[in-house]
Design an enzyme around this catalytic site. Structure first.
Site, PDB file in Angstrom:
ATOM      1  N   GLN A 219       0.971  -1.145   0.010  1.00 24.86           N
ATOM      2  CA  GLN A 219      -0.066  -0.015  -0.098  1.00 24.86           C
ATOM      3  C   GLN A 219       0.844   1.210   0.072  1.00 24.86           C
ATOM      4  O   GLN A 219       2.044   1.070   0.334  1.00 24.86           O
ATOM      5  CB  GLN A 219      -1.004   0.114   1.166  1.00 24.86           C
ATOM      6  CG  GLN A 219      -1.804  -1.228   1.552  1.00 24.86           C
ATOM      7  CD  GLN A 219      -2.531  -1.027   2.725  1.00 24.86           C
ATOM      8  OE1 GLN A 219      -2.491  -0.187   3.534  1.00 24.86           O
ATOM      9  NE2 GLN A 219      -3.353  -2.314   2.890  1.00 24.86           N
ATOM     10  N   ASP A 224       4.807   5.570   4.382  1.00 25.89           N
ATOM     11  CA  ASP A 224       5.885   5.049   3.624  1.00 25.89           C
ATOM     12  C   ASP A 224       6.877   6.380   3.253  1.00 25.89           C
ATOM     13  O   ASP A 224       6.250   7.683   3.450  1.00 25.89           O
ATOM     14  CB  ASP A 224       5.097   4.852   2.070  1.00 25.89           C
ATOM     15  CG  ASP A 224       4.768   3.362   2.280  1.00 25.89           C
ATOM     16  OD1 ASP A 224       5.321   2.494   2.739  1.00 25.89           O
ATOM     17  OD2 ASP A 224       3.580   3.124   1.946  1.00 25.89           O
ATOM     18  N   ARG A 452     -26.806 -18.001  19.896  1.00 26.10           N
ATOM     19  CA  ARG A 452     -27.176 -16.609  20.265  1.00 26.10           C
ATOM     20  C   ARG A 452     -27.682 -15.979  19.125  1.00 26.10           C
ATOM     21  O   ARG A 452     -27.318 -16.166  17.959  1.00 26.10           O
ATOM     22  CB  ARG A 452     -25.776 -16.189  21.039  1.00 26.10           C
ATOM     23  CG  ARG A 452     -24.517 -16.113  20.298  1.00 26.10           C
ATOM     24  CD  ARG A 452     -23.378 -15.587  20.908  1.00 26.10           C
ATOM     25  NE  ARG A 452     -22.233 -15.227  20.200  1.00 26.10           N
ATOM     26  CZ  ARG A 452     -21.275 -15.971  20.370  1.00 26.10           C
ATOM     27  NH1 ARG A 452     -21.289 -17.028  20.811  1.00 26.10           N
ATOM     28  NH2 ARG A 452     -19.974 -15.696  19.440  1.00 26.10           N
ATOM     29  N   GLN A 454     -28.299 -11.426  17.803  1.00 22.39           N
ATOM     30  CA  GLN A 454     -27.744  -9.997  18.427  1.00 22.39           C
ATOM     31  C   GLN A 454     -28.731  -9.017  18.152  1.00 22.39           C
ATOM     32  O   GLN A 454     -30.103  -9.215  18.202  1.00 22.39           O
ATOM     33  CB  GLN A 454     -26.959  -9.843  16.864  1.00 22.39           C
ATOM     34  CG  GLN A 454     -25.271 -10.234  16.963  1.00 22.39           C
ATOM     35  CD  GLN A 454     -24.289  -9.702  15.969  1.00 22.39           C
ATOM     36  OE1 GLN A 454     -24.833  -9.242  14.861  1.00 22.39           O
ATOM     37  NE2 GLN A 454     -23.271  -9.549  16.403  1.00 22.39           N
ATOM     38  N   ASP A 575     -18.948  -6.841  21.750  1.00 24.04           N
ATOM     39  CA  ASP A 575     -17.692  -7.604  22.283  1.00 24.04           C
ATOM     40  C   ASP A 575     -16.533  -6.980  22.027  1.00 24.04           C
ATOM     41  O   ASP A 575     -15.949  -7.107  20.980  1.00 24.04           O
ATOM     42  CB  ASP A 575     -17.901  -9.017  21.982  1.00 24.04           C
ATOM     43  CG  ASP A 575     -18.035  -9.219  20.191  1.00 24.04           C
ATOM     44  OD1 ASP A 575     -19.009  -8.746  19.646  1.00 24.04           O
ATOM     45  OD2 ASP A 575     -17.115  -9.683  19.387  1.00 24.04           O
ATOM     46  N   GLU A 768     -13.112  -1.531  10.080  1.00 27.06           N
ATOM     47  CA  GLU A 768     -14.082  -1.860  10.822  1.00 27.06           C
ATOM     48  C   GLU A 768     -14.611  -0.836  11.868  1.00 27.06           C
ATOM     49  O   GLU A 768     -15.753  -0.525  12.242  1.00 27.06           O
ATOM     50  CB  GLU A 768     -13.756  -3.312  11.731  1.00 27.06           C
ATOM     51  CG  GLU A 768     -14.885  -3.842  12.707  1.00 27.06           C
ATOM     52  CD  GLU A 768     -14.290  -4.749  13.760  1.00 27.06           C
ATOM     53  OE1 GLU A 768     -13.030  -4.860  14.038  1.00 27.06           O
ATOM     54  OE2 GLU A 768     -15.111  -5.577  14.047  1.00 27.06           O
TER      55      GLU A 768
END
Ligand SMILES: OC[C@H]1O[C@H](O[C@H]2O[C@H](CO)[C@@H](O)[C@H](O)[C@H]2O)[C@H](O)[C@@H](O)[C@@H]1O
Length: 938
Positions: A219, A224, A452, A454, A575, A768
């Protein structure tokens, strides 16, 4: 809301964009034809019609406007009016590509007539700077004069022209002239025209990586240390002329474009400069809409199996693709058996689940993990035979290669902005399938998630999609809506509003899934610190203790309790966080009860508005409006009793075992606004609390709530200083719902800035989550970050992050969008607002509570120091740290009412002006496009 006109996208049909030496002559011609047309428009003198229109318009001018007009007119027409030189060569003769040579103090120029338009192309070389232009040639006495097109800087043209040596008509092939302006970029109409580069894909990729990717991660980022400049041959010169592209952003865009071209098997491309310095907001939004969603789309069927079966979380020795089919779904089972037999290379294992999916069973298949089948539709194959195909869905990305519960809701919001109703609808169909066959909306459709769920969003998700369905199919739409609401009602009664999740005393609900053993999908050492003391006590290693514990060979009730809460934490989607550690299953959480309140209201309103007051549910009982309104009202009262804290003006979780309110301040308090559960008074109090607003958006919880971090007490990803897309989106919607659109916009701007800045500085990364305090995606926390491990070009971003970008853009104003395009720091952008806040604080400092004072003083520090060393929660990054300084945000303060000038790559990349650059030219001499017939083209 802002009007965002989507740009036409070339990736929608890459063949229209990329040109290659072998098979894209047609496209080259198309591009070239366009550019010739564009040039013609530019160079031709104004036609009488516009002139006439202008003169007519002048009638309305005031004196000053007339004077300005006359002045401009005279300037534009003050060029010498020498007779136009007749071209020395016959009009139709093709001369070939232009050549260029440079000798000290002088530049030799060869020109080539272009087409039959009688125009010439002349190339001039300054000191190390190359520019190309279209000139109209004129002859004046003994000297040839070159005029720039009308409307450009005539003075510069004349200066150049006066240096131009006389030649007789026959020697037009080589015209020497002296460039008097050494080191100065020759100003031509090309300056305003986007260049096109002629690129040898593989070779340029090799050079750019060797030269610029100094940390070897494939990348080009601000980390860099290369020269940050690369010289590319221009297409219009047939590759003879070169031009430098500079800065992290342009270079990383080049790397990305090369990778995409390579994906499409292209050897050479003609690449628009506009692609390299594209406004990053447009670029990211375009990539999400046209690439990322597709990159994240999956189907579970014969064609999609190979991709969906891959599970990076699988830590067992068994990596065979495996699919679990719900009990009794014989047709689907037969379908996959057939796939397994006809495509043996897949080595697919097909297993039918038992009717009772008990926790013990789920634990027993942890060493044989597999994908869980989802909904399928009937279709016909290419030979016209009936078959099944998987209903598509979107996965979050990275190691999360399955359909998640709450991720899907946020992804849906983004998909709807991007017009992908098909995908959004598919996810709801799949949720209905999960509720029917697995008893709940799953955490995600892998075997280890079977026990489970969500956070539940199904009713709102369904209503949002329903509004996007074609109204002409009203009956079918209503049937679909009824199916989804029936599923939601079933889920409500059988998952959330019953034991063990319902707390009978408060009437509120908790995340409290069943399950046994240690969650197998976590990172290898995730629970070591918890398990170690038990392993020691039993005198065995950690892996051995894990085996014994999972096999019920040891009884450790405390550990059972720990994992009960741990599973609840995972069901909550948060979590992990200190908010929930070792107590989650006991908490009536703000999040869950806000969502269930929304379920109750949505169900009531939908029965009333769409189903004429009655809807038959999954067990055939007719549901009315009133019962659901009553449920909602009961919950609202319980929320006010147990979760609302008037003194602290915030909602808190309630511990149903200790009967105490938690003290952890979570940003999910804003979910009560999203659900419409707060009174106007409560909303006002929430909005005036700035606890959660930091530089990059809303932080998950306050620093104080998280507590002190140490080696023994490490960061948790859902605590301070991390910010997550779902939290931002929920708050924007909630604030908007209560008419705080300005606050929503401000928060949206912060978040979008965080994403855009990373996108620009880190090769297009869309991770994320972020550390929203120091604005980085490079986080030191459990699981690291997802969505950051790609080579050359991001192909999928991250599901809810993509969504938050598209949704966020629909909140901000056009002016904000422009500021975002220049990566203007929120603190600079909102400087005026901040100043007001600081002034207000000064007048009532004594009365301001501690929290507010802390925030206000941070605001003041930022306002005063402008990117100086402010406290952690609100710090803008210093000069050398990547944000806000010379390697980050351009040092330009944009006024809120500032102009709408378009954004150039240079404005985004401050290194553009400061770098001491060394240029590298991709393989000298070969970067020339060879046309369809083997002839050289410009
Ligand atoms: O593998 C560890 C955990 O990963 C998931 O949680 C995280 O990613 C999910 C997908 O984006 C997201 O829904 C969740 O909020 C994140 O914390 C998974 O949901 C967990 O159950 C799993 O243990």
């Amino acid at each position: 809301m802002t009007d965002i006109t989507p740009r036409e996208d070339v990736y929608a049909n890459p063949a229209e964009y990329y040109t290659t030496g072998n098979n894209a002559g047609k496209n080259v011609n198309r591009v070239r034809k366009n550019s010739v047309v564009r040039n013609r428009v530019l160079v031709n003198p104004p036609t009488p019609a516009p002139l006439l229109r202008t003169l007519t318009a002048m009638v309305k001018f005031n004196t000053m406007q007339r004077l300005i007009f006359i002045f401009c007119f005279l300037r534009l027409h003050s060029l010498p009016s020498a007779p136009v030189c007749v071209a020395p060569q016959p009009q139709s003769k093709r001369i070939g590509v232009a050549k260029l040579e440079q000798v000290p103090g002088q530049t030799l120029v060869q020109r080539k007539r272009r087409g039959s338009l009688g125009k010439w192309i002349t190339m001039a070389v300054g000191s190390g700077v190359v520019s190309v232009t279209n000139w109209r040639t004129r002859s004046k006495r003994n000297c040839h004069e070159v005029h720039q097109r009308r409307g450009d800087n005539g003075q510069r043209s004349r200066r150049l022209a006066s240096c131009y040596k006389d030649n007789n008509a026959d020697s037009w092939e080589e015209v020497p002239f002296w460039d008097m302006r050494q080191g100065v970029l020759i100003e031509t109409d090309e300056k305003n025209k986007a260049r096109r580069f002629l690129i040898d894909v593989e070779e340029t990729q090799r050079i750019i990586l060797a030269q610029e990717d100094t940390d070897g991660d494939f990348q080009i980022t601000i980390n860099d240390l290369g020269p940050k400049t690369l010289t590319l041959p221009t297409a219009d010169s047939g590759g003879y002329l070169k031009y430098d592209i500079r800065g992290t952003y342009m270079l990383s865009n080049l790397l990305q474009e090369l990778a995409l071209a390579s994906d499409y098997g292209r050897k050479h491309i003609v690449l628009d400069e506009a692609r390299l310095n594209e406004n990053p907001v447009d670029r990211l939004s375009r990539m999400i809409r046209h690439q990322f969603w597709n990159g994240l789309t999956r189907r579970i069927d014969a064609n999609g199996l190979e991709i969906i079966c891959a599970d990076p979380k699988n830590r067992t020795a068994d990596h065979n693709p495996r699919i679990y089919i719900p009990h009794g779904e014989q047709e689907i089972y037969d379908y996959y058996r057939n796939v397994a037999e006809t495509r043996r290379h897949l080595r697919l294992e097909v297993e039918m689940l038992p009717e009772d999916i008990s926790p013990a069973y789920v634990r027993s298949i942890n060493d044989r993990p597999g994908i869980l089948a989802l909904d399928m539709r009937r279709t016909v194959d290419k030979d016209g035979r009936p078959t099944l195909e998987g209903v598509p869905f979107v996965v979050p990305g990275g190691r999360f290669n399955e359909m998640y519960g709450w991720d899907s809701y946020f992804e849906t919001l983004g998909l709807l902005v991007d017009g992908r109703v098909d995908l959004a609808l598919g996810m709801i169909d799949n949720f209905c399938y999960e509720i029917k066959h697995y008893g709940k909306i799953l955490n995600a459709n892998r075997s280890y998630y079977l026990t489970r769920s969500q956070p539940p969003f199904l009713t709102d998700m369904t209503l949002k999609v329903y509004k996007h369905l074609n109204p002409q199919n009203e009956q079918a739409n209503k049937l679909w809506l009824a199916k989804a609401f029936r599923a939601a009602i079933k889920e409500y009664h059988t998952v959330w509003a019953c034991s063990p999740r319902l707390d009978p005393i408060t009437g509120l609900s908790r995340f409290r899934p069943s399950g046994l053993g240690i969650p197998p999908e976590t990172e290898v050492s995730h629970f070591d610190h918890i398990i170690e003391p038990y392993a020691c006590a039993h005198g065995v290693s950690i892996p051995e203790f894990v085996r014994m514990f999972n096999a019920d060979e040891v009884a450790e009730p405390e550990l059972d309790e720990y994992f009960l809460h741990d599973r609840a934490v995972r069901e909550s989607g948060h979590d992990t966080t200190y908010r929930y550690e070792r107590r989650c299953a006991n908490l009536a959480t703000v999040d869950l009860n806000a969502l269930l309140y929304k379920y109750e209201i949505d169900i009531a309103e939908t029965i009333r508005d769409v189903f004429d007051g009655a809807l038959e549910d999954h067990v055939g009982r007719v549901n009315g409006v009133e019962e659901w309104l009553e449920r909602a009202e009961r919950r609202r009262k319980a929320i006010d009793t147990y979760l609302w804290n008037e003194e602290k003006a915030l909602y808190f979780d309630y511990d149903t075992i200790t009967k105490e309110q938690s003290t952890y301040e979570s940003v999910t308090a804003f979910w009560m606004l999203w659900a419409g559960c707060a009174s106007q008074g409560q909303a006002e109090k929430l909005v005036s609390l700035h606890k959660f607003e930091v530089l990059g958006g809303l932080v998950s919880g306050t620093e104080q709530s998280r507590g002190i971090i140490s080696l023994d007490r490490p960061n948790r990803q859902w605590d301070f200083p991390f910010g997550w897309a779902p939290h931002q989106i929920m708050a924007w919607h909630g604030l908007d719902r209560y008419n705080y659109i300005d606050v929503a916009r401000r928060l949206a701007y912060r978040w979008l800035f965080t994403i855009t800045k990373s996108f620009v500085d880190f090769n297009g990364v869309v991770p994320e989550k972020f550390d929203v305090v120091t604005l980085t995606h490079k986080v030191q926390v459990e699981y690291g970050n997802v969505g950051v491990d790609f080579k050359f070009v991001p192909r999928e971003g991250f599901g809810w992050m993509n969504a938050s970008y598209q949704v966020g853009l629909s909140y901000i104003t056009l002016h904000m969008r422009r500021a975002l395009g220049t990566c203007t720091s929120p603190d600079l952008f909102f400087a005026k607002t901040m100043a007001k806040v600081v002034a207000a604080a000064a007048s009532d400092a004594v009365a301001v509570p501690h929290d507010r004072q802390r925030r206000l003083s941070a605001a003041a520090a930022i306002a005063i120091t402008q990117n100086g060393n402010a406290p952690a929660a609100t710090t803008t990054i210093g000069v050398n740290s990547g944000i806000g300084g010379s390697t980050g945000v351009p040092p330009l303060v944009r006024d809120e009412e500032s102009s709408d000038e378009s954004i150039s790559g240079a404005a985004l990349v401050p290194e553009f002006v400061s770098l001491d650059s060394t240029s590298t030219t991709p393989k000298e001499g070969i970067a020339r496009y060879v046309g369809r017939n083997g002839e050289h083209e410009e």
